[in-house]
Scaffold this motif. Structure first.
Motif, mmCIF file in Angstrom:
data_model
loop_
_atom_site.group_PDB
_atom_site.id
_atom_site.type_symbol
_atom_site.label_atom_id
_atom_site.label_comp_id
_atom_site.label_asym_id
_atom_site.label_seq_id
_atom_site.Cartn_x
_atom_site.Cartn_y
_atom_site.Cartn_z
ATOM 1 N N VAL A 74 7.523 6.085 -4.439
ATOM 2 C CA VAL A 74 8.710 6.857 -4.822
ATOM 3 C C VAL A 74 8.398 8.329 -4.587
ATOM 4 O O VAL A 74 7.425 8.861 -5.149
ATOM 5 C CB VAL A 74 9.096 6.627 -6.298
ATOM 6 C CG1 VAL A 74 10.382 7.398 -6.633
ATOM 7 C CG2 VAL A 74 9.257 5.147 -6.597
ATOM 8 N N ILE A 75 9.189 8.979 -3.744
ATOM 9 C CA ILE A 75 8.965 10.384 -3.426
ATOM 10 C C ILE A 75 10.213 11.172 -3.796
ATOM 11 O O ILE A 75 11.302 10.897 -3.301
ATOM 12 C CB ILE A 75 8.645 10.592 -1.939
ATOM 13 C CG1 ILE A 75 7.565 9.604 -1.461
ATOM 14 C CG2 ILE A 75 8.180 12.027 -1.702
ATOM 15 C CD1 ILE A 75 7.265 9.712 0.021
ATOM 16 N N PHE A 76 10.050 12.143 -4.676
ATOM 17 C CA PHE A 76 11.164 12.918 -5.225
ATOM 18 C C PHE A 76 11.115 14.326 -4.644
ATOM 19 O O PHE A 76 10.199 15.092 -4.935
ATOM 20 C CB PHE A 76 11.026 12.960 -6.746
ATOM 21 C CG PHE A 76 12.273 13.347 -7.506
ATOM 22 C CD1 PHE A 76 12.877 14.581 -7.321
ATOM 23 C CD2 PHE A 76 12.822 12.476 -8.430
ATOM 24 C CE1 PHE A 76 14.007 14.938 -8.026
ATOM 25 C CE2 PHE A 76 13.957 12.829 -9.150
ATOM 26 C CZ PHE A 76 14.549 14.059 -8.947
ATOM 27 N N GLY A 77 12.095 14.684 -3.827
ATOM 28 C CA GLY A 77 12.200 16.023 -3.278
ATOM 29 C C GLY A 77 13.172 16.854 -4.094
ATOM 30 O O GLY A 77 14.328 16.468 -4.267
ATOM 31 N N ALA A 116 10.418 16.208 4.523
ATOM 32 C CA ALA A 116 8.974 15.988 4.475
ATOM 33 C C ALA A 116 8.667 14.620 3.860
ATOM 34 O O ALA A 116 7.767 13.912 4.315
ATOM 35 C CB ALA A 116 8.301 17.095 3.668
ATOM 36 N N ALA A 117 9.438 14.257 2.845
ATOM 37 C CA ALA A 117 9.246 12.957 2.195
ATOM 38 C C ALA A 117 9.514 11.811 3.166
ATOM 39 O O ALA A 117 8.792 10.803 3.180
ATOM 40 C CB ALA A 117 10.168 12.850 0.984
ATOM 41 N N ILE A 118 10.541 11.943 3.975
ATOM 42 C CA ILE A 118 10.867 10.904 4.958
ATOM 43 C C ILE A 118 9.753 10.766 5.982
ATOM 44 O O ILE A 118 9.353 9.645 6.345
ATOM 45 C CB ILE A 118 12.213 11.220 5.634
ATOM 46 C CG1 ILE A 118 13.360 10.949 4.655
ATOM 47 C CG2 ILE A 118 12.394 10.395 6.914
ATOM 48 C CD1 ILE A 118 14.722 11.350 5.171
ATOM 49 N N GLN A 119 9.211 11.884 6.447
ATOM 50 C CA GLN A 119 8.127 11.817 7.424
ATOM 51 C C GLN A 119 6.882 11.170 6.811
ATOM 52 O O GLN A 119 6.181 10.393 7.472
ATOM 53 C CB GLN A 119 7.811 13.216 7.955
ATOM 54 C CG GLN A 119 8.970 13.908 8.662
ATOM 55 C CD GLN A 119 9.469 13.141 9.888
ATOM 56 O OE1 GLN A 119 8.833 12.233 10.390
ATOM 57 N NE2 GLN A 119 10.635 13.529 10.395
ATOM 58 N N LEU A 120 6.613 11.478 5.552
ATOM 59 C CA LEU A 120 5.492 10.837 4.856
ATOM 60 C C LEU A 120 5.744 9.340 4.695
ATOM 61 O O LEU A 120 4.840 8.514 4.871
ATOM 62 C CB LEU A 120 5.291 11.494 3.484
ATOM 63 C CG LEU A 120 4.170 10.939 2.599
ATOM 64 C CD1 LEU A 120 2.816 11.065 3.305
ATOM 65 C CD2 LEU A 120 4.136 11.675 1.269
ATOM 66 N N SER A 131 6.389 -3.057 2.874
ATOM 67 C CA SER A 131 6.787 -2.261 1.716
ATOM 68 C C SER A 131 8.029 -1.432 2.023
ATOM 69 O O SER A 131 8.459 -1.325 3.171
ATOM 70 C CB SER A 131 5.647 -1.347 1.272
ATOM 71 O OG SER A 131 5.428 -0.333 2.231
ATOM 72 N N LYS A 132 8.581 -0.848 0.984
ATOM 73 C CA LYS A 132 9.708 0.073 1.118
ATOM 74 C C LYS A 132 9.394 1.344 0.337
ATOM 75 O O LYS A 132 8.656 1.313 -0.659
ATOM 76 C CB LYS A 132 11.008 -0.546 0.593
ATOM 77 C CG LYS A 132 11.499 -1.745 1.392
ATOM 78 C CD LYS A 132 12.817 -2.283 0.845
ATOM 79 C CE LYS A 132 13.317 -3.465 1.678
ATOM 80 N NZ LYS A 132 14.622 -3.994 1.162
ATOM 81 N N VAL A 133 9.964 2.449 0.799
ATOM 82 C CA VAL A 133 9.772 3.729 0.120
ATOM 83 C C VAL A 133 11.126 4.243 -0.356
ATOM 84 O O VAL A 133 12.101 4.238 0.400
ATOM 85 C CB VAL A 133 9.120 4.769 1.056
ATOM 86 C CG1 VAL A 133 8.927 6.094 0.325
ATOM 87 C CG2 VAL A 133 7.783 4.262 1.591
ATOM 88 N N LEU A 134 11.183 4.676 -1.608
ATOM 89 C CA LEU A 134 12.398 5.254 -2.164
ATOM 90 C C LEU A 134 12.287 6.774 -2.121
ATOM 91 O O LEU A 134 11.392 7.360 -2.739
ATOM 92 C CB LEU A 134 12.609 4.791 -3.611
ATOM 93 C CG LEU A 134 13.800 5.413 -4.354
ATOM 94 C CD1 LEU A 134 15.123 5.087 -3.668
ATOM 95 C CD2 LEU A 134 13.823 4.964 -5.814
ATOM 96 N N ILE A 160 17.524 7.348 -0.701
ATOM 97 C CA ILE A 160 17.333 6.730 0.610
ATOM 98 C C ILE A 160 16.198 5.726 0.521
ATOM 99 O O ILE A 160 15.127 6.033 -0.017
ATOM 100 C CB ILE A 160 16.986 7.794 1.675
ATOM 101 C CG1 ILE A 160 18.070 8.874 1.746
ATOM 102 C CG2 ILE A 160 16.786 7.149 3.039
ATOM 103 C CD1 ILE A 160 17.674 10.071 2.592
ATOM 104 N N VAL A 161 16.411 4.545 1.060
ATOM 105 C CA VAL A 161 15.348 3.544 1.169
ATOM 106 C C VAL A 161 14.868 3.525 2.619
ATOM 107 O O VAL A 161 15.654 3.292 3.539
ATOM 108 C CB VAL A 161 15.829 2.146 0.750
ATOM 109 C CG1 VAL A 161 14.726 1.109 0.992
ATOM 110 C CG2 VAL A 161 16.246 2.150 -0.721
ATOM 111 N N ILE A 162 13.582 3.807 2.805
ATOM 112 C CA ILE A 162 12.958 3.781 4.121
ATOM 113 C C ILE A 162 12.178 2.473 4.264
ATOM 114 O O ILE A 162 11.425 2.090 3.362
ATOM 115 C CB ILE A 162 12.004 4.972 4.316
ATOM 116 C CG1 ILE A 162 12.751 6.293 4.133
ATOM 117 C CG2 ILE A 162 11.327 4.917 5.690
ATOM 118 C CD1 ILE A 162 13.777 6.589 5.190
ATOM 119 N N SER A 163 12.361 1.782 5.390
ATOM 120 C CA SER A 163 11.690 0.497 5.591
ATOM 121 C C SER A 163 11.477 0.231 7.070
ATOM 122 O O SER A 163 11.992 0.956 7.932
ATOM 123 C CB SER A 163 12.531 -0.637 4.986
ATOM 124 O OG SER A 163 13.661 -0.910 5.803
#
Length: 388
Positions: A74-77, A116-120, A131-134, A160-163
């Motif tokens: 979970v990445i909070f910008g 930056a969170a999306i690129q990470l 896995s998925k990233v929120l 946004i869910v990145i997968s």
């Protein structure tokens, strides 16, 4: 392996003001706000909503049990975080009932942090395909009553869910970016409102766009005609158009007409919510995707800018049947349920702030229809509630 946006949704408070009425109250011509700045309405956050609850509500509306089982990051910008130490992501992780086997962090760089969170997240998914990233982009923009920046306030969040194998947009590999130490916008730790050099910030926004756009073209060999649409970070909706105008002559008249048409569509939600800092670019993207059908396989360009300053240009390809995985009805219901308040009511809400002296506070959450609210403060700790 394709990596990108599998789900995307937004949340905004249930209160808003009409910018025509704000203009009259500030003895300005309404067209200065609605045309010159490009804002029709502005979301107003009651004291029961903060960046944590806005983000949690945005994610609550799009996640299902399978998502919760798969999310391990979970990445909070944000640039309006609530704690100098504990990340806002941890609060959201708990409020959503995500599994404990997860990383949760907060990122900051003005309005750029979500990018930056999306690129990470892309790197994490490349190493962990199952896995998925929120990603959470949440802010409350405050400049103060009767200030030049008041018209560019707002409140809201995008989740946004990145997968891997995303159903909405596959992000392309090439990305171009730039950093420069400038003071166009900032908020010292002792201030709850921001400082901004508006003219200088506009100039740097456009120069950063020019730089990363030209570098992107050099790296990829792509040009204006290769993009169906371009989305921009929108501190106010006229800003992106100023940047777009600088590259009109790189394409045909048909390119210009298409890009301007889609740009106007991409501003629809932002015109009604206002500036949400880290989430503004992604609210613009969401507005474009939900308001007007685009062809599967279309390439969308995205320009991210965070004052101080960092800029980035990257792109994504729309996936087959992507519109089936949007939450258009939920978002229309959210707008329809909002309540307009008067300018005096807005000013009263603006001046309601949480105590900073360590005292406790109980808040009435019954007037706030959001599922997740701030219920008060006790022993220096914010007390959150999930009504669902």
């Amino acid at each position: 392996m394709k990596i990108g946006i599998d789900k995307i949704g937004f949340f905004t408070p249930h209160l808003y003001i009409d910018m025509n009425k704000l203009a009259l109250a500030r003895k300005e011509e309404p067209e200065k706000y609605t045309i010159g700045i490009g804002q029709d309405e502005m979301a107003v956050a009651p004291i029961t909503q903060d960046p944590v609850t806005l983000a949690a509500n945005a994610a609550f509306n799009i996640l299902n049990d399978d998502d919760k089982k798969a999310i391990d990051f979970v990445i909070f910008g944000t640039e309006t975080g609530i704690d100098h130490s504990k990340s806002a992501a941890i609060y959201v992780h708990h409020l959503l009932g995500l599994k404990p086997e997860a990383r949760s962090i907060e990122m900051k760089q003005a309005c750029y942090a979500a990018t930056a969170a999306i690129q990470l997240a892309k790197g994490h998914i490349a190493l962990n395909p199952d896995s998925k990233v929120l990603i959470l982009a949440s802010d409350i923009a405050r400049y103060g009553l009767n200030t030049p920046g008041e018209v560019t306030q707002g409140a809201g969040a995008v989740a946004i869910v990145i997968s891997a194998n995303p159903r909405i947009m596959a992000l392309e590999e090439t990305s171009t970016y730039q950093t420069d130490d400038i003071m166009d916008f900032w908020r010292p730790v002792y201030s709850d409102t921001a400082y901004v050099d508006g003219k200088y910030s506009n100039e740097k926004y456009i120069s950063f766009f020019s730089s990363v756009w030209n570098t992107y073209k050099e790296k990829t060999g792509l040009g204006l005609s290769d993009f169906e649409a371009l989305c921009y970070h929108l501190p106010y909706t006229k800003m992106g158009l100023k940047a777009l105008r600088t590259i009109y002559d790189e394409g045909t008249e048909a390119d210009k007409e298409r890009l301007v048409d889609y740009y106007q569509t991409s501003t629809t939600y932002n015109r009604r919510i206002g500036n949400i800092y880290t989430g503004s670019l992604y609210l613009s993207l969401l507005s474009l995707l939900e308001q007007k059908p685009l062809k599967d396989g279309s390439r969308i360009g995205l320009f991210s800018y965070g004052s101080g300053a960092v800029g980035e240009f990257f792109s994504g390809i729309l996936q087959p049947d992507y519109r089936e995985h949007l939450f258009i009805d939920k978002h229309m219901e959210l707008f329809a349920a909002r309540q307009e308040i008067s300018i005096p009511e807005y000013e009263k809400i603006f001046e309601e702030v949480l105590p900073v002296d360590g005292s406790s506070l109980d808040l009435d959450v019954t007037k706030d229809p959001a599922p997740i609210c701030l219920a008060g403060i006790k022993d220096h700790m914010r007390q959150y509630i999930n009504k669902k």
